[in-house]
Design a protein around this motif. Structure first.
Motif, PDB file in Angstrom:
ATOM      1  N   GLN A  36      15.842 -18.604 -60.814  1.00  0.00           N
ATOM      2  CA  GLN A  36      15.958 -18.691 -59.356  1.00  0.00           C
ATOM      3  C   GLN A  36      14.944 -18.003 -58.699  1.00  0.00           C
ATOM      4  O   GLN A  36      14.352 -18.607 -57.568  1.00  0.00           O
ATOM      5  CB  GLN A  36      17.198 -17.847 -58.863  1.00  0.00           C
ATOM      6  CG  GLN A  36      18.413 -18.675 -59.539  1.00  0.00           C
ATOM      7  CD  GLN A  36      18.634 -20.026 -58.591  1.00  0.00           C
ATOM      8  OE1 GLN A  36      18.256 -20.092 -57.436  1.00  0.00           O
ATOM      9  NE2 GLN A  36      18.924 -21.006 -59.518  1.00  0.00           N
ATOM     10  N   MET A  37      14.244 -16.993 -58.953  1.00  0.00           N
ATOM     11  CA  MET A  37      13.294 -16.052 -58.172  1.00  0.00           C
ATOM     12  C   MET A  37      11.951 -16.133 -59.179  1.00  0.00           C
ATOM     13  O   MET A  37      11.394 -15.263 -59.893  1.00  0.00           O
ATOM     14  CB  MET A  37      13.488 -14.657 -58.143  1.00  0.00           C
ATOM     15  CG  MET A  37      14.446 -14.710 -56.774  1.00  0.00           C
ATOM     16  SD  MET A  37      13.897 -15.229 -55.422  1.00  0.00           S
ATOM     17  CE  MET A  37      13.059 -14.016 -54.874  1.00  0.00           C
ATOM     18  N   LEU A  62      15.137 -21.652 -52.659  1.00  0.00           N
ATOM     19  CA  LEU A  62      15.701 -20.696 -51.587  1.00  0.00           C
ATOM     20  C   LEU A  62      16.496 -21.405 -50.681  1.00  0.00           C
ATOM     21  O   LEU A  62      16.151 -22.707 -50.478  1.00  0.00           O
ATOM     22  CB  LEU A  62      14.790 -19.741 -50.961  1.00  0.00           C
ATOM     23  CG  LEU A  62      14.255 -18.711 -51.989  1.00  0.00           C
ATOM     24  CD1 LEU A  62      13.029 -18.043 -51.253  1.00  0.00           C
ATOM     25  CD2 LEU A  62      15.112 -17.809 -52.586  1.00  0.00           C
ATOM     26  N   GLN A  66      18.592 -17.314 -46.656  1.00  0.00           N
ATOM     27  CA  GLN A  66      17.724 -16.413 -47.524  1.00  0.00           C
ATOM     28  C   GLN A  66      16.422 -15.697 -46.811  1.00  0.00           C
ATOM     29  O   GLN A  66      15.827 -14.967 -47.411  1.00  0.00           O
ATOM     30  CB  GLN A  66      17.579 -16.795 -48.815  1.00  0.00           C
ATOM     31  CG  GLN A  66      19.016 -17.122 -49.770  1.00  0.00           C
ATOM     32  CD  GLN A  66      18.722 -17.514 -51.206  1.00  0.00           C
ATOM     33  OE1 GLN A  66      18.346 -18.748 -51.378  1.00  0.00           O
ATOM     34  NE2 GLN A  66      18.644 -16.662 -52.187  1.00  0.00           N
ATOM     35  N   SER A  81      15.324 -13.044 -49.642  1.00  0.00           N
ATOM     36  CA  SER A  81      16.383 -12.060 -50.284  1.00  0.00           C
ATOM     37  C   SER A  81      17.201 -13.135 -51.231  1.00  0.00           C
ATOM     38  O   SER A  81      17.621 -13.913 -50.958  1.00  0.00           O
ATOM     39  CB  SER A  81      17.276 -11.496 -49.335  1.00  0.00           C
ATOM     40  OG  SER A  81      16.477 -10.875 -48.301  1.00  0.00           O
ATOM     41  N   HIS A  82      17.418 -12.545 -52.410  1.00  0.00           N
ATOM     42  CA  HIS A  82      18.162 -13.315 -53.463  1.00  0.00           C
ATOM     43  C   HIS A  82      19.203 -12.173 -53.982  1.00  0.00           C
ATOM     44  O   HIS A  82      18.714 -11.215 -54.202  1.00  0.00           O
ATOM     45  CB  HIS A  82      17.272 -13.703 -54.496  1.00  0.00           C
ATOM     46  CG  HIS A  82      18.052 -14.804 -55.470  1.00  0.00           C
ATOM     47  ND1 HIS A  82      18.403 -16.011 -54.979  1.00  0.00           N
ATOM     48  CD2 HIS A  82      18.567 -14.494 -56.792  1.00  0.00           C
ATOM     49  CE1 HIS A  82      18.803 -16.525 -56.161  1.00  0.00           C
ATOM     50  NE2 HIS A  82      19.122 -15.815 -57.064  1.00  0.00           N
ATOM     51  N   LYS A  83      20.344 -12.687 -54.247  1.00  0.00           N
ATOM     52  CA  LYS A  83      21.450 -11.914 -54.643  1.00  0.00           C
ATOM     53  C   LYS A  83      22.342 -12.440 -55.529  1.00  0.00           C
ATOM     54  O   LYS A  83      22.419 -13.786 -55.518  1.00  0.00           O
ATOM     55  CB  LYS A  83      22.364 -11.546 -53.449  1.00  0.00           C
ATOM     56  CG  LYS A  83      23.795 -10.724 -54.078  1.00  0.00           C
ATOM     57  CD  LYS A  83      24.719 -10.435 -52.686  1.00  0.00           C
ATOM     58  CE  LYS A  83      25.918  -9.927 -53.271  1.00  0.00           C
ATOM     59  NZ  LYS A  83      26.708  -9.687 -51.623  1.00  0.00           N
ATOM     60  N   GLU A  84      22.492 -12.158 -56.787  1.00  0.00           N
ATOM     61  CA  GLU A  84      23.189 -12.751 -57.883  1.00  0.00           C
ATOM     62  C   GLU A  84      24.460 -11.792 -58.191  1.00  0.00           C
ATOM     63  O   GLU A  84      24.407 -10.374 -58.128  1.00  0.00           O
ATOM     64  CB  GLU A  84      22.462 -12.549 -59.175  1.00  0.00           C
ATOM     65  CG  GLU A  84      21.223 -13.768 -59.018  1.00  0.00           C
ATOM     66  CD  GLU A  84      21.702 -15.371 -59.249  1.00  0.00           C
ATOM     67  OE1 GLU A  84      22.796 -15.345 -59.738  1.00  0.00           O
ATOM     68  OE2 GLU A  84      21.089 -16.102 -58.702  1.00  0.00           O
ATOM     69  N   ARG A 100      20.029  -7.662 -56.658  1.00  0.00           N
ATOM     70  CA  ARG A 100      19.418  -8.013 -55.262  1.00  0.00           C
ATOM     71  C   ARG A 100      17.839  -7.932 -55.703  1.00  0.00           C
ATOM     72  O   ARG A 100      17.362  -6.902 -56.377  1.00  0.00           O
ATOM     73  CB  ARG A 100      19.861  -7.141 -54.348  1.00  0.00           C
ATOM     74  CG  ARG A 100      21.300  -7.183 -53.966  1.00  0.00           C
ATOM     75  CD  ARG A 100      21.641  -6.186 -52.854  1.00  0.00           C
ATOM     76  NE  ARG A 100      23.039  -6.242 -52.713  1.00  0.00           N
ATOM     77  CZ  ARG A 100      23.495  -6.705 -51.637  1.00  0.00           C
ATOM     78  NH1 ARG A 100      22.631  -7.439 -50.543  1.00  0.00           N
ATOM     79  NH2 ARG A 100      24.770  -6.782 -51.381  1.00  0.00           N
ATOM     80  N   GLN A 102      14.272  -8.521 -53.114  1.00  0.00           N
ATOM     81  CA  GLN A 102      13.749  -8.901 -52.002  1.00  0.00           C
ATOM     82  C   GLN A 102      12.239  -8.772 -51.855  1.00  0.00           C
ATOM     83  O   GLN A 102      11.693  -8.147 -52.663  1.00  0.00           O
ATOM     84  CB  GLN A 102      14.376  -8.033 -51.069  1.00  0.00           C
ATOM     85  CG  GLN A 102      13.819  -8.095 -49.499  1.00  0.00           C
ATOM     86  CD  GLN A 102      14.594  -7.364 -48.654  1.00  0.00           C
ATOM     87  OE1 GLN A 102      15.826  -7.253 -48.782  1.00  0.00           O
ATOM     88  NE2 GLN A 102      13.695  -6.413 -47.852  1.00  0.00           N
TER      89      GLN A 102
END
Length: 134
Positions: A36-37, A62, A66, A81-84, A100, A102
């Motif tokens: 994802q990132m 994204l 986000q 920002s990415h949260k899993e 998280r 960022q």
């Protein structure tokens, strides 16, 4: 267990949960998160064209929610920002993990834009921001 995958947390979790699936689930979660990132930086380019200034950021995978855009005088800051969240259920219990990530990129602008003249669009993983130079 190879040195690369040796982690005391995995050993402790395996003792607590009584099976070896915990480590495999965590490794799978880490793999999904990395996909994802998948970049450690944001690809950002900027240029002048006619009487407008453009900033383009490539942000594959994204969602619009986000991305945060902020202007500070002659600077534009892009924050993603990415949260899993991961819930694992095991025979002897369950585990919860939250991660998280960022990233922020700041771009120096040739002039401070008037906020009512800024255009921004996000489509197919590409953010395009522009404003007049005059």
């Amino acid at each position: 267990m190879s040195e690369k995958n040796h982690n005391p947390l995995y050993e402790l979790a395996e003792q607590f949960f009584g099976d070896s699936s915990f480590k495999q689930n965590v490794l799978e979660f880490e793999k999904v998160f990395q996909e994802q990132m998948n970049t450690a930086y944001m690809r950002v380019s900027s240029w002048e064209e006619d009487t407008r200034y453009f900033v383009k950021a490539e942000l594959p995978g994204l969602k619009k929610e986000q991305i945060k855009i902020e202007f500070h005088d002659l600077c534009l800051s892009l924050t993603v920002s990415h949260k899993e969240e991961l819930n694992l259920s095991h025979i002897n219990g369950s585990a919860y993990s939250q991660t998280r990530k960022q990233m922020t990129k700041t771009i120096l602008l040739p002039k401070a834009p008037k906020m009512d003249e800024v255009d921004a669009a996000f489509q197919n993983g590409c953010l395009l921001i522009s404003f007049p130079l005059s």
